[in-house]
Design a protein around this motif. Structure first.
Motif, PDB file in Angstrom:
ATOM      1  N   SER A 300      22.492  24.629   3.951  1.00 31.54           N
ATOM      2  CA  SER A 300      21.781  24.626   5.233  1.00 31.54           C
ATOM      3  C   SER A 300      20.438  23.908   5.126  1.00 31.54           C
ATOM      4  O   SER A 300      20.043  23.170   6.032  1.00 31.54           O
ATOM      5  CB  SER A 300      21.563  26.073   5.708  1.00 31.54           C
ATOM      6  N   LEU A 303      21.199  20.127   5.150  1.00 36.92           N
ATOM      7  CA  LEU A 303      21.572  19.609   6.470  1.00 36.92           C
ATOM      8  C   LEU A 303      20.390  19.606   7.432  1.00 36.92           C
ATOM      9  O   LEU A 303      20.179  18.639   8.179  1.00 36.92           O
ATOM     10  CB  LEU A 303      22.707  20.444   7.056  1.00 36.92           C
ATOM     11  N   SER A 306      18.056  16.776   6.562  1.00 36.95           N
ATOM     12  CA  SER A 306      18.621  15.484   6.959  1.00 36.95           C
ATOM     13  C   SER A 306      18.478  15.249   8.455  1.00 36.95           C
ATOM     14  O   SER A 306      18.091  14.156   8.891  1.00 36.95           O
ATOM     15  CB  SER A 306      20.096  15.406   6.555  1.00 36.95           C
ATOM     16  N   LEU A 307      18.773  16.272   9.258  1.00 36.20           N
ATOM     17  CA  LEU A 307      18.690  16.121  10.710  1.00 36.20           C
ATOM     18  C   LEU A 307      17.249  15.956  11.178  1.00 36.20           C
ATOM     19  O   LEU A 307      16.924  15.029  11.943  1.00 36.20           O
ATOM     20  CB  LEU A 307      19.328  17.326  11.395  1.00 36.20           C
ATOM     21  N   TYR A 407      33.645  20.236  11.911  1.00 30.81           N
ATOM     22  CA  TYR A 407      32.212  20.406  12.135  1.00 30.81           C
ATOM     23  C   TYR A 407      31.390  19.644  11.090  1.00 30.81           C
ATOM     24  O   TYR A 407      30.384  18.998  11.421  1.00 30.81           O
ATOM     25  CB  TYR A 407      31.845  21.893  12.101  1.00 30.81           C
ATOM     26  N   GLY A 408      31.807  19.709   9.843  1.00 34.04           N
ATOM     27  CA  GLY A 408      31.084  18.987   8.806  1.00 34.04           C
ATOM     28  C   GLY A 408      31.125  17.488   9.022  1.00 34.04           C
ATOM     29  O   GLY A 408      30.112  16.792   8.851  1.00 34.04           O
ATOM     30  N   VAL A 410      31.455  15.943  11.864  1.00 35.95           N
ATOM     31  CA  VAL A 410      30.617  15.616  13.033  1.00 35.95           C
ATOM     32  C   VAL A 410      29.143  15.538  12.619  1.00 35.95           C
ATOM     33  O   VAL A 410      28.421  14.606  13.000  1.00 35.95           O
ATOM     34  CB  VAL A 410      30.817  16.672  14.155  1.00 35.95           C
ATOM     35  N   VAL A 411      28.687  16.517  11.831  1.00 35.43           N
ATOM     36  CA  VAL A 411      27.273  16.533  11.419  1.00 35.43           C
ATOM     37  C   VAL A 411      26.952  15.314  10.556  1.00 35.43           C
ATOM     38  O   VAL A 411      25.931  14.648  10.748  1.00 35.43           O
ATOM     39  CB  VAL A 411      26.960  17.837  10.655  1.00 35.43           C
ATOM     40  N   ILE A 412      27.812  14.990   9.584  1.00 40.68           N
ATOM     41  CA  ILE A 412      27.578  13.829   8.723  1.00 40.68           C
ATOM     42  C   ILE A 412      27.614  12.543   9.538  1.00 40.68           C
ATOM     43  O   ILE A 412      26.838  11.604   9.285  1.00 40.68           O
ATOM     44  CB  ILE A 412      28.615  13.780   7.587  1.00 40.68           C
ATOM     45  N   ILE A 414      26.715  12.267  12.692  1.00 43.91           N
ATOM     46  CA  ILE A 414      25.452  12.209  13.440  1.00 43.91           C
ATOM     47  C   ILE A 414      24.318  11.701  12.540  1.00 43.91           C
ATOM     48  O   ILE A 414      23.512  10.854  12.938  1.00 43.91           O
ATOM     49  CB  ILE A 414      25.105  13.598  14.019  1.00 43.91           C
ATOM     50  N   ILE A 415      24.278  12.210  11.311  1.00 42.37           N
ATOM     51  CA  ILE A 415      23.237  11.768  10.379  1.00 42.37           C
ATOM     52  C   ILE A 415      23.412  10.285  10.046  1.00 42.37           C
ATOM     53  O   ILE A 415      22.425   9.536   9.960  1.00 42.37           O
ATOM     54  CB  ILE A 415      23.276  12.629   9.101  1.00 42.37           C
TER      55      ILE A 415
END
Length: 621
Positions: A300, A303, A306-307, A407-408, A410-412, A414-415
Motif C-alpha cells: 500500500s 502504490l 506512486s500515485l 484491480y492491480g 488498472v492501478v499499474i 493509471i501509474i
C-alpha cells in the motif's frame, strides 16, 4: 582464474577509499594533485568495481554465499563482526552502482571543469562509492547501519557542495534532518532485535544479526515476541527504509535534494542513495513474510507513493523536481513488487530505472541554455523507456503487471499513464522554454550518453530472452498518454484543474506541513523546556540548595582531599630525591654496602615467607 574476482572483491571498497584519501590528503597538506590524475583514478575505480562485480556474478553460483568476517568489537559474550557478505543480490546492487558511477563520472569531467575546488567533488564521489559498496557487502545489520550513516553524511556534503549558496545549504540540512528520523527508526529496530537474540536465542552469534542467519533470526523473533511488538519492529524497519527511499509520506526530502549539481542528482536519484532503503528491505524481507498484513502495508505504501508522486509530477514545471517525484513514484512500484513478493520484477524495475533516470538527469539542459539536439532526442527516447514503451522500461513494467488481477492491472495502468504524461509534458515544456540548437556535443557528454543508453538496451535484450512477460494494458496506457499530451500541446489546451492542480503543484502540502506545523511545534516545545529550566527549576529553592550542596561537597573534596593528596605525594618524592642525592657519594665501598643491605633484606623476606607458608600448610594438615 575462476577465483580471481571473488578473492579480490575487497578492492571494490578499498580503491575508492584510497583515492578519497589521496585527493583530500594531498589538498590538506597543500600537495598539488593533477586534475587529470584525479579524473583517471576516479573513473578507473568505478570501472574496476564494475569489472569485479561482473566477473564475480559470472563465477558465483545462484545459491552460494561467500561470507568473510572477523571480530571487530567484543563485550563479554557479545561480539560484532566486520567483513564482507557476497551473494548475487549484493553483487547486482554493486554492479549497478559502479556502472552508473562510471558513466556519471565521465559526464562530470565536462560538467565540472570550470567549477572551483572540483577536487573536493571527486573526493566526495569516491567516498560515496565506498560507503554504498560497504553497505551492499555488509555481513550484518550493525555494519550496514555504519555505512548507512556514512551515506547520509556524504550525501549531505554532495548536495551542499555549493554551501555558500543559501538555498543549497538549507536544502542539504533538510535532507540530513529528515534522514536522521529514518536512522533513529532503523537503529531502534536493530537494537531491539539484537536484545531479543541475546536473551532468548540458543546461539549468541545471532545477536550480531548476520545476514547468513537471517532466516533463523526472523523465525526466532516471531517466536519470542508478541504480535504487537513484532509489528512495531517491522514498522521501524519500514520507516527507516521508506525515508531513505523517499516514500510516502517522507518523499519531500528528495525534492530538496534537487538543489545538487546535475551529476550528483543523476547519481543519488538513480541507483545509489534511494536504493539503500530498498536494499535494506530486501535483507529483512524474511521478517515481513510472517505477517501478510505487513506485506499488504508495504504494498500500500508503494502504490500510494506512486500515485501521489505521479500526480504531483504532472503539475511541476521545474525539470529536476519532476524527475525527483518520478524517482519516488518508481521506487514506489518497487516496494509494491516487494509487497506482492514479485522479486524478479523488483530487480528489473530497479536496474531499468537506474539506467533510465541517470540518463534523463544528465541530458537536462541548464536553466538558461538551449537544449542540444542530440540531448533532446536521447531525452525523448529515454522518456519512452521510462513510460514503459521502449527498451528495458517496457519489459520491467510488463513483468510487474503479470498476474495482478483486474484491480492491480488498472492501478499499474493509471501509474503508467501518469508517468508517460508528465515526462512528455516535461520534454515539450523544456522545448518551449529553452529551445533547441544544433551545437556540437562534448565528447565526454556523448560518451556518457552512449554508455547509459547501451546499458539500457543490453538490459532489455537480457530481459527479452530470460523473463516472462506480455505487452498489455500499461503499454497502451502509456501510448495514450503520449498522444494525449502532444494533442494538448499542439492545441495549447493544457488547463489547471481547480482542486487537483494546487494539491499536485504543492506536493499535497506535505512539505508545508513539515516546514510550518512540525517546525512550529518543535519551537514551542523547546521554548517550554527553556521556560521550565530558566523560570522554574532555576528559581526552585530545593533544586538550588541541592545544587549548592553538591558544589560545596565538590569544593571540599577538591581542596582537602585531592589537592592535599597531590601535595603529600609531591613532598614525599622531594624528600626521597634528597635522600637519593645524598646516597650518591661516588664511593664504591658505600655502593657495595647498599647492595649487601638490600640483598640481606630480600633474603630475609623470602625466608620469612617460606616459613610462614610451611607453617600454614602444616597447621592445615
Amino acid at each position: 582464474m575462476s577465483e580471481l574476482f571473488l578473492d579480490n572483491i575487497y578492492l571494490i571498497l578499498l580503491v575508492p577509499l584510497w583515492i578519497f584519501l589521496i585527493v583530500m590528503g594531498g589538498r590538506f597538506f597543500s600537495v598539488y594533485v593533477n586534475k587529470g590524475i584525479i579524473y583517471s583514478l576516479t573513473i578507473l575505480s568505478s570501472l574496476l568495481g564494475a569489472l569485479i562485480c561482473t566477473g564475480a556474478l559470472c563465477k558465483l553460483p545462484a545459491d552460494n554465499i561467500l561470507n568473510v568476517d572477523f571480530p571487530f568489537l567484543k563485550i563479554n559474550d557479545f561480539a560484532i563482526n566486520a567483513g564482507l557478505h557476497i551473494d548475487r543480490m549484493s553483487l547486482i546492487f554493486a554492479l549497478v552502482l559502479f556502472l552508473i558511477a562510471f558513466a556519471v563520472q565521465i559526464f562530470s569531467i565536462s560538467y565540472m571543469k570550470n567549477e572551483k575546488k572540483n577536487y573536493r567533488f571527486y573526493a566526495f564521489i569516491n567516498l560515496f562509492s565506498f560507503a554504498m559498496a560497504g553497505l551492499f557487502f555488509s555481513p550484518n545489520l550493525y555494519q550496514l547501519y555504519f555505512f548507512w550513516e556514512l551515506i547520509g553524511i556524504v550525501s549531505y556534503l554532495l548536495i551542499g557542495f555549493e554551501y555558500f549558496k543559501k538555498e543549497k545549504s538549507i536544502a542539504s540540512k533538510k535532507v540530513l534532518i529528515m534522514n536522521r528520523i529514518g536512522d533513529t527508526a532503523l537503529i531502534s529496530a536493530i537494537i531491539t532485535c539484537s536484545y531479543f537474540m541475546y536473551n532468548y536465542a540458543p546461539n549468541k552469534t545471532f545477536t550480531t544479526l548476520s545476514f547468513v542467519d537471517m532466516n533463523m533470526i526472523t523465525t526466532l523473533m516471531y517466536a519470542y515476541t508478541s504480535t504487537p511488538l513484532f509489528w512495531i519492529i517491522c514498522a521501524l524497519f519500514i520507516i527507516g527504509a521508506a525515508i531513505k527511499s523517499a516514500q510516502f509520506p517522507f518523499y519531500t526530502w528528495l525534492q530538496d535534494a534537487m538543489e545538487a549539481k546535475l551529476p550528483v542528482s543523476s547519481l543519488l536519484h538513480s541507483a545509489t542513495l534511494v536504493a539503500a532503503g530498498l536494499y535494506l528491505m530486501m535483507r529483512v524481507l524474511p521478517l515481513m513474510t510472517f505477517e501478510p498484513i505487513i506485506l499488504k502495508g508495504l504494498m500500500s505504501i508503494g502504490l500510494l507513493t506512486s500515485l501521489v508522486c505521479s500526480i504531483s509530477a504532472c503539475a511541476q514545471t521545474n525539470p529536476k523536481k519532476v524527475l525527483a517525484y518520478s524517482t519516488s513514484a518508481n521506487f514506489g512500484l518497487m516496494y509494491f513488487a516487494l509487497g506482492i513478493l514479485n522479486i524478479k520484477a523488483m530487480f528489473a524495475l530497479f536496474i531499468a530505472h537506474a539506467f533510465i533516470k541517470s540518463l534523463l538527469f544528465i541530458t537536462l539542459p541548464d536553466e538558461e541554455k538551449k537544449w542540444n539536439y542530440v540531448s533532446f532526442v536521447i531525452f525523448l527516447v529515454t522518456g519512452l523507456s521510462l513510460s514503459g514503451i521502449l527498451f528495458s522500461g517496457l519489459l520491467a513494467k510488463e513483468m510487474l503487471a503479470t498476474n495482478l488481477g483486474v484491480y492491480g492491472t488498472v492501478v499499474i495502468s493509471i501509474i503508467s499513464f501518469l508517468t508517460a504524461f508528465y515526462i512528455m509534458r516535461l520534454a515539450l515544456f523544456l522545448y518551449d522554454k529553452n529551445g533547441i540548437e544544433k551545437a556540437k556535443l562534448g565528447k565526454f557528454e556523448l560518451i556518457s550518453y552512449i554508455l547509459l543508453l547501451v546499458f539500457n538496451i543490453l538490459f532489455y535484450v537480457y530481459l527479452h530472452f530470460t523473463a516472462k512477460y506480455q505487452v498489455a494494458e500499461p503499454f497502451w496506457a502509456s501510448i495514450t498518454a503520449w498522444v494525449l499530451v502532444y494533442i494538448l500541446y499542439v492545441k495549447n489546451a493544457f488547463w489547471k484543474v481547480p482542486i487537483i492542480y494546487p494539491l499536485a503543484y504543492n506536493g499535497f502540502y506535505l512539505d508545508n506541513f513539515y516546514t510550518n506545523v512540525c517546525v512550529y511545534a518543535y519551537d514551542k516545545i523547546t521554548y517550554l523546556a527553556s521556560l521550565i529550566d530558566t523560570k522554574i527549576l532555576a528559581n526552585y529553592k530545593p533544586v538550588l540548595n541541592t545544587i549548592k550542596f553538591g558544589v560545596k561537597i565538590s569544593n571540599f573534596v577538591e581542596k582537602n582531599i585531592m589537592n592535599a593528596l597531590i601535595d603529600f605525594i609531591t613532598k614525599t618524592f622531594k624528600k626521597l630525591s634528597i635522600y637519593d642525592l645524598k646516597a650518591q657519594s661516588g664511593n664504591v665501598q658505600t655502593y657495595n654496602a647498599y647492595a649487601f643491605v638490600i640483598i640481606t633484606i630480600i633474603l630475609t623476606c623470602l625466608i620469612l615467607s617460606y616459613t610462614a607458608i610451611i607453617s600454614f600448610v602444616s597447621g592445615g594438615v
